[in-house]
Design a protein around this motif. Structure first.
Motif, PDB file in Angstrom:
ATOM      1  N   ARG A 124       0.834  -1.215   0.000  1.00 11.76           N
ATOM      2  CA  ARG A 124       0.000   0.000   0.000  1.00 11.76           C
ATOM      3  C   ARG A 124       0.862   1.255   0.000  1.00 11.76           C
ATOM      4  O   ARG A 124       0.554   2.235  -0.689  1.00 11.76           O
ATOM      5  CB  ARG A 124      -0.936   0.001   1.213  1.00 11.76           C
ATOM      6  CG  ARG A 124      -2.092  -0.978   1.121  1.00 11.76           C
ATOM      7  CD  ARG A 124      -3.146  -0.699   2.188  1.00 11.76           C
ATOM      8  NE  ARG A 124      -2.599  -0.846   3.532  1.00 11.76           N
ATOM      9  CZ  ARG A 124      -2.577  -1.989   4.207  1.00 11.76           C
ATOM     10  NH1 ARG A 124      -3.067  -3.096   3.639  1.00 11.76           N
ATOM     11  NH2 ARG A 124      -2.081  -2.047   5.423  1.00 11.76           N
ATOM     12  N   ALA A 125       1.954   1.217   0.766  1.00 13.21           N
ATOM     13  CA  ALA A 125       2.839   2.377   0.815  1.00 13.21           C
ATOM     14  C   ALA A 125       3.483   2.630  -0.550  1.00 13.21           C
ATOM     15  O   ALA A 125       3.551   3.782  -1.009  1.00 13.21           O
ATOM     16  CB  ALA A 125       3.914   2.168   1.881  1.00 13.21           C
TER      17      ALA A 125
ATOM     18  N   LEU B   5      11.658  -4.102  -1.423  1.00 13.98           N
ATOM     19  CA  LEU B   5      11.960  -4.371  -2.822  1.00 13.98           C
ATOM     20  C   LEU B   5      10.853  -5.203  -3.466  1.00 13.98           C
ATOM     21  O   LEU B   5      10.428  -4.916  -4.597  1.00 13.98           O
ATOM     22  CB  LEU B   5      13.301  -5.095  -2.947  1.00 13.98           C
ATOM     23  CG  LEU B   5      13.704  -5.526  -4.362  1.00 13.98           C
ATOM     24  CD1 LEU B   5      13.771  -4.332  -5.299  1.00 13.98           C
ATOM     25  CD2 LEU B   5      15.036  -6.269  -4.343  1.00 13.98           C
ATOM     26  N   ALA B   6      10.378  -6.226  -2.755  1.00 15.36           N
ATOM     27  CA  ALA B   6       9.308  -7.065  -3.300  1.00 15.36           C
ATOM     28  C   ALA B   6       8.043  -6.251  -3.534  1.00 15.36           C
ATOM     29  O   ALA B   6       7.346  -6.431  -4.547  1.00 15.36           O
ATOM     30  CB  ALA B   6       9.026  -8.230  -2.355  1.00 15.36           C
ATOM     31  N   ALA B   7       7.731  -5.333  -2.620  1.00 18.13           N
ATOM     32  CA  ALA B   7       6.545  -4.499  -2.776  1.00 18.13           C
ATOM     33  C   ALA B   7       6.690  -3.567  -3.965  1.00 18.13           C
ATOM     34  O   ALA B   7       5.738  -3.372  -4.746  1.00 18.13           O
ATOM     35  CB  ALA B   7       6.306  -3.696  -1.503  1.00 18.13           C
ATOM     36  N   LYS B   8       7.871  -2.980  -4.118  1.00 21.54           N
ATOM     37  CA  LYS B   8       8.102  -2.114  -5.279  1.00 21.54           C
ATOM     38  C   LYS B   8       7.962  -2.903  -6.576  1.00 21.54           C
ATOM     39  O   LYS B   8       7.373  -2.420  -7.552  1.00 21.54           O
ATOM     40  CB  LYS B   8       9.483  -1.469  -5.195  1.00 21.54           C
ATOM     41  CG  LYS B   8       9.598  -0.347  -4.181  1.00 21.54           C
ATOM     42  CD  LYS B   8      10.977   0.275  -4.222  1.00 21.54           C
ATOM     43  CE  LYS B   8      11.111   1.408  -3.200  1.00 21.54           C
ATOM     44  NZ  LYS B   8      10.272   2.571  -3.565  1.00 21.54           N
ATOM     45  N   ALA B   9       8.509  -4.117  -6.597  1.00 27.41           N
ATOM     46  CA  ALA B   9       8.419  -4.944  -7.799  1.00 27.41           C
ATOM     47  C   ALA B   9       6.967  -5.304  -8.107  1.00 27.41           C
ATOM     48  O   ALA B   9       6.543  -5.281  -9.272  1.00 27.41           O
ATOM     49  CB  ALA B   9       9.252  -6.214  -7.622  1.00 27.41           C
ATOM     50  N   ALA B  10       6.192  -5.633  -7.064  1.00 28.77           N
ATOM     51  CA  ALA B  10       4.792  -5.998  -7.276  1.00 28.77           C
ATOM     52  C   ALA B  10       3.992  -4.824  -7.808  1.00 28.77           C
ATOM     53  O   ALA B  10       3.183  -4.969  -8.748  1.00 28.77           O
ATOM     54  CB  ALA B  10       4.188  -6.505  -5.964  1.00 28.77           C
ATOM     55  N   VAL B  11       4.193  -3.648  -7.230  1.00 26.94           N
ATOM     56  CA  VAL B  11       3.463  -2.462  -7.681  1.00 26.94           C
ATOM     57  C   VAL B  11       3.885  -2.076  -9.095  1.00 26.94           C
ATOM     58  O   VAL B  11       3.040  -1.730  -9.946  1.00 26.94           O
ATOM     59  CB  VAL B  11       3.688  -1.299  -6.701  1.00 26.94           C
ATOM     60  CG1 VAL B  11       3.145   0.012  -7.267  1.00 26.94           C
ATOM     61  CG2 VAL B  11       3.017  -1.607  -5.368  1.00 26.94           C
TER      62      VAL B  11
END
Length: 265
Positions: A13-14, A104-110
């Motif tokens: 979300r962030a 990093l995983a969140a950035k990649a998913a977004v």
């Protein structure tokens, strides 16, 4: 929801909020669609198929704009990571969310989540341009080139593979951006890897080296997924070629993630 799942959700979300409020992101996504389709139309206009027929791959021609769109996907990915390093916001991000691998995983998913829909529109626009333009350039059923259609299996595979190609280029660029931590340097590194490696096989005379360099090139190998004719003559099969690009992206993300863990922000 478990604590792990809650943390992961918070991080995604962030990252989504940061990307959504980044003024350049929307423009880059729009540019990915428009420039890819426009470049594909330009490629189609530039070729002709005489009455005697031709050996061109009409699908690959219609998807030629992906080679332009990949640069936009790379810039978008670098913006996602490099922008925070440039402003120093990465320190705030890692203080609020200390699990660096999850960041990093969140950035990649977004990033993948916004790149894929834009890539779908870009590819559909390219195929539409090809369907409209190529018949006027001699690519007709009478010359062995029926109208482009996603109902055709090879065409559908080339289209789906092109969408995946653009998403993988974005992830590759994200990994490099985290490793380099400078937007200009990261963009230069990614574009050099994509475009210089594509012509490098032409600069050597040894056939074995040419073949090896072609197979190692993330763009040459990855774009083989667009081929729909003469597949036996390809250095790599379409999905194997895309697998090479996927391997590049995985290594870049792993390297970027490792450096993110061991270095100070």
């Amino acid at each position: 929801m478990s604590r792990e799942g809650g943390w992961a959700g918070r991080e995604v979300r962030a990252e989504w909020t940061k990307l959504r409020t980044e003024p350049g992101a929307g423009r880059l996504l729009a540019a990915l669609v428009v420039l890819t389709a426009a470049a594909s139309a330009a490629v189609c206009v530039s070729v002709t198929c005489p009455a005697a027929g031709c050996g061109h791959d009409a699908v690959k021609l219609a998807l030629g704009g992906v080679q332009v769109g990949q640069a936009v996907a790379a810039v978008l990915a670098v913006l996602v990571a490099g922008g925070e390093y440039g402003t120093g916001m990465i320190r705030t991000t890692l203080t609020a969310m200390p699990r660096r691998g999850a960041v990093l995983a969140a950035k990649a998913a977004v990033l993948a989540g916004v790149t894929v829909p834009a890539a779908v529109l870009a590819v559909l626009g390219s195929l539409l341009a090809g369907r409209l333009v190529l018949p006027g350039r001699g690519f007709t059923a009478a010359h062995g080139h029926p109208p482009l259609s996603l109902a055709d299996g090879p065409t559908l595979r080339a289209a789906a593979g092109s969408v995946l190609y653009l998403a993988l280029v974005a992830l590759l660029s994200l990994g490099i951006a985290f490793a380099v931590r400078d937007s200009a340097a990261a963009i230069g590194a990614v574009l050099g890897l994509l475009y210089v490696s594509a012509v490098l096989p032409l600069m050597v005379g040894d056939p074995d080296w040419q073949l090896a360099l072609w197979r190692l090139s993330p763009s040459n190998a990855g774009l083989s997924v667009q081929a729909t004719v003469n597949l036996d003559g390809l250095p790599l099969s379409p999905w194997a070629g895309l697998g090479v690009l996927a391997a590049w992206a995985a290594v870049a993300l792993a390297g970027g993630g490792l450096l993110l863990r061991v270095r100070d922000a």
